[in-house]
Write an enzyme that holds these catalytic residues in place. Structure first.
Site, PDB file in Angstrom:
ATOM      1  N   CYS A  51       0.851  -1.191   0.000  1.00  0.00           N
ATOM      2  CA  CYS A  51       0.000   0.000   0.000  1.00  0.00           C
ATOM      3  C   CYS A  51       0.883   1.235   0.000  1.00  0.00           C
ATOM      4  CB  CYS A  51      -0.893   0.031   1.244  1.00  0.00           C
ATOM      5  SG  CYS A  51      -2.241  -1.138   1.184  1.00  0.00           S
ATOM      6  N   GLN A  52       0.492   2.213  -0.773  1.00  0.00           N
ATOM      7  CA  GLN A  52       1.226   3.471  -0.819  1.00  0.00           C
ATOM      8  C   GLN A  52       1.093   4.194   0.521  1.00  0.00           C
ATOM      9  OE1 GLN A  52      -0.149   5.965  -3.989  1.00  0.00           O
ATOM     10  NE2 GLN A  52       1.433   7.488  -3.684  1.00  0.00           N
TER      11      GLN A  52
END
Length: 140
Positions: A51-52
């Site tokens: 996930c960013q």
């Protein structure tokens, strides 16, 4: 409620909105109502890889069902994990493992996310299902 019932409920809710701006706002609101993870679980080992944004998830088994709590440092991402937790929390591990996730396509979520957020969504689903697999092996 079964996972499928909850997914159908979410599909109905998303269909009430005319455009994606309203749907994003709804997701943000869902994120605000998310059962928050206890600070003691906001550790690197509970961060979802891929996930960013930072997304922490904690899973606990109670009466043969998994309860999830989560948090994120980004409001849209928090809304996404809130939807997934709503679907998977308080469900039996096997039901989570076997769950069909096509409701995500039915609400149009993946196609309205940036490529990095879409990858994050896939990572979140994978991680929640990995928790279910781990707990399922404990039940046998």
């Amino acid at each position: 409620m079964t996972i499928e019932d909850i997914q159908n409920e979410i599909i109905d809710e998303f269909s009430m909105f005319e455009d994606w701006e309203e749907r994003y706002q709804y997701m943000i609101d869902l994120g605000k109502d998310l059962p928050l993870i206890d600070d003691q679980y906001k550790t690197d080992s509970n961060i979802i890889k891929g996930c960013q944004s930072k997304v922490w998830v904690h899973a606990e088994m109670k009466d043969d069902k998994i309860e999830f709590t989560a948090d994120s440092d980004a409001i849209i991402t928090k809304g996404i994990i809130a939807i997934l937790i709503r679907v998977f929390s308080n469900q039996h591990p096997k039901d989570i493992i076997d769950a069909d996730m096509s409701f995500i396509d039915k609400i149009g979520l993946k196609e309205h996310l940036s490529p990095t957020r879409a990858n994050g969504l896939v990572s979140m689903i994978k991680q929640l299902k990995m928790y279910a697999i781990a707990y399922q092996t404990q039940l046998k």
